[in-house]
Design a protein around this motif. Structure first.
Motif, PDB file in Angstrom:
ATOM      1  N   LYS A 159     -33.165  -6.260   2.814  1.00 32.26           N
ATOM      2  CA  LYS A 159     -33.839  -5.168   3.504  1.00 32.26           C
ATOM      3  C   LYS A 159     -32.795  -4.277   4.191  1.00 32.26           C
ATOM      4  N   ARG A 160     -33.161  -3.038   4.431  1.00 31.03           N
ATOM      5  CA  ARG A 160     -32.228  -2.089   5.031  1.00 31.03           C
ATOM      6  C   ARG A 160     -31.792  -2.519   6.440  1.00 31.03           C
ATOM      7  N   THR A 208     -31.070  -0.307  -1.559  1.00 31.01           N
ATOM      8  CA  THR A 208     -30.621  -0.045  -2.926  1.00 31.01           C
ATOM      9  C   THR A 208     -29.132  -0.338  -3.063  1.00 31.01           C
ATOM     10  N   ASN A 220     -37.505  -2.209   7.030  1.00 29.78           N
ATOM     11  CA  ASN A 220     -38.126  -3.238   6.196  1.00 29.78           C
ATOM     12  C   ASN A 220     -38.192  -2.853   4.726  1.00 29.78           C
ATOM     13  N   GLN A 221     -37.679  -1.678   4.409  1.00 30.10           N
ATOM     14  CA  GLN A 221     -37.652  -1.255   3.008  1.00 30.10           C
ATOM     15  C   GLN A 221     -36.474  -1.918   2.310  1.00 30.10           C
ATOM     16  N   GLU A 222     -36.639  -2.257   1.033  1.00 28.78           N
ATOM     17  CA  GLU A 222     -35.566  -2.906   0.283  1.00 28.78           C
ATOM     18  C   GLU A 222     -34.389  -1.953   0.117  1.00 28.78           C
ATOM     19  N   THR A 245     -32.561  -2.476  -6.432  1.00 28.79           N
ATOM     20  CA  THR A 245     -32.386  -3.254  -5.209  1.00 28.79           C
ATOM     21  C   THR A 245     -31.329  -4.331  -5.441  1.00 28.79           C
ATOM     22  N   THR A 261     -29.849  -8.380  -3.998  1.00 29.79           N
ATOM     23  CA  THR A 261     -30.255  -9.599  -3.304  1.00 29.79           C
ATOM     24  C   THR A 261     -29.312  -9.889  -2.139  1.00 29.79           C
ATOM     25  N   ARG A 262     -29.742 -10.802  -1.289  1.00 26.97           N
ATOM     26  CA  ARG A 262     -28.929 -11.200  -0.148  1.00 26.97           C
ATOM     27  C   ARG A 262     -27.643 -11.893  -0.600  1.00 26.97           C
ATOM     28  N   LYS A 264     -34.814 -10.090  -1.751  1.00 24.82           N
ATOM     29  CA  LYS A 264     -34.357  -8.702  -1.754  1.00 24.82           C
ATOM     30  C   LYS A 264     -33.844  -8.326  -0.361  1.00 24.82           C
TER      31      LYS A 264
END
Length: 226
Positions: free
Chosen positions: A201-202, A78, A74-76, A136, A138-139, A199
């Motif tokens: 997510k991993r 990079t 759930n971490q953004e 970060t 974006t999708r 953003k």
């Protein structure tokens, strides 16, 4: 295991080497079963929607954790990690590369080879003389990277089922996102939204890569070159 090349990479290999190779099946044909997979991540349980993608790609040395025991789905994500994992998925040569000239990506960086290889293949770009690997993304930016990286046939329509994509003014971004829909690489964050400016997510990054590999696994193909 699924150590086959994408069609883009076979094209590049064909221009540089003399080969006569028979490639068979999908990239996942010989993948290990769920029971055979090693999952070192205490924060990725079997009920996580990204579990299969994360654990499979980890076992294929495509993705890594934040630590030895945490993936942090759930971490953004990079820009550096996205570049590294995409280069791994495409099996790019990250050793014999030209320096792209990004002052924030020295040759000592773990991202250097991946970023250089992707830049050389016109899959990514930077911000002038910087890449900003710790920023970060974006999708919608990932949609572009996947479309270009996996050499997908870009959608000609911009009329999406996603209402938030239809509101975008950038036609190319709309087409990259629609391309992922056409290849069944994404179903969106809901049935009617893609969250293009959200953003990445991993966990989402892993699923995008997993789905792209599965969607583009080469069928029986004989490669021969001059």
């Amino acid at each position: 295991m699924f150590r086959n090349k994408s069609k883009k990479q076979w094209g590049k290999i064909a221009s540089a080497f003399v080969l006569a190779t028979v490639i068979t099946g999908s990239m996942f044909n010989n993948a290990p079963t769920a029971e055979e997979l090693t999952n070192p991540f205490t924060d990725v349980s079997t009920n996580n929607s990204h579990y299969n993608a994360i654990v499979t790609l980890y076992n294929e040395d495509i993705v890594t954790g934040i630590t030895a025991t945490e993936f942090k789905p759930n971490q953004e994500a990079t820009r550096g990690d996205a570049a590294l994992y995409l280069a791994n998925a495409l099996q790019l040569d990250t050793q014999n590369v030209q320096n792209p000239g990004f002052k924030d990506v020295p040759s000592s960086s773990k991202y250097y080879g991946a970023i250089a290889a992707l830049f050389e293949n016109n899959i990514i770009s930077g911000y002038g003389d910087t890449f900003k690997p710790n920023n970060t993304l974006t999708r919608s930016q990932m949609a572009k990277m996947l479309t270009l990286g996996f050499d997908l046939d870009i959608a000609t329509t911009t009329n999406s089922k996603f209402v938030d994509v239809n509101k975008l003014t950038d036609t190319n971004t709309k087409r990259y996102i629609q391309t992922l829909v056409d290849y069944q690489i994404t179903v969106g964050t809901t049935e009617t939204t893609f969250s293009p400016n959200g953003k990445l997510k991993r966990g989402q990054l892993a699923s995008f890569l997993f789905n792209a590999i599965e969607a583009t696994g080469p069928a029986l193909e004989i490669i021969s070159v001059e």
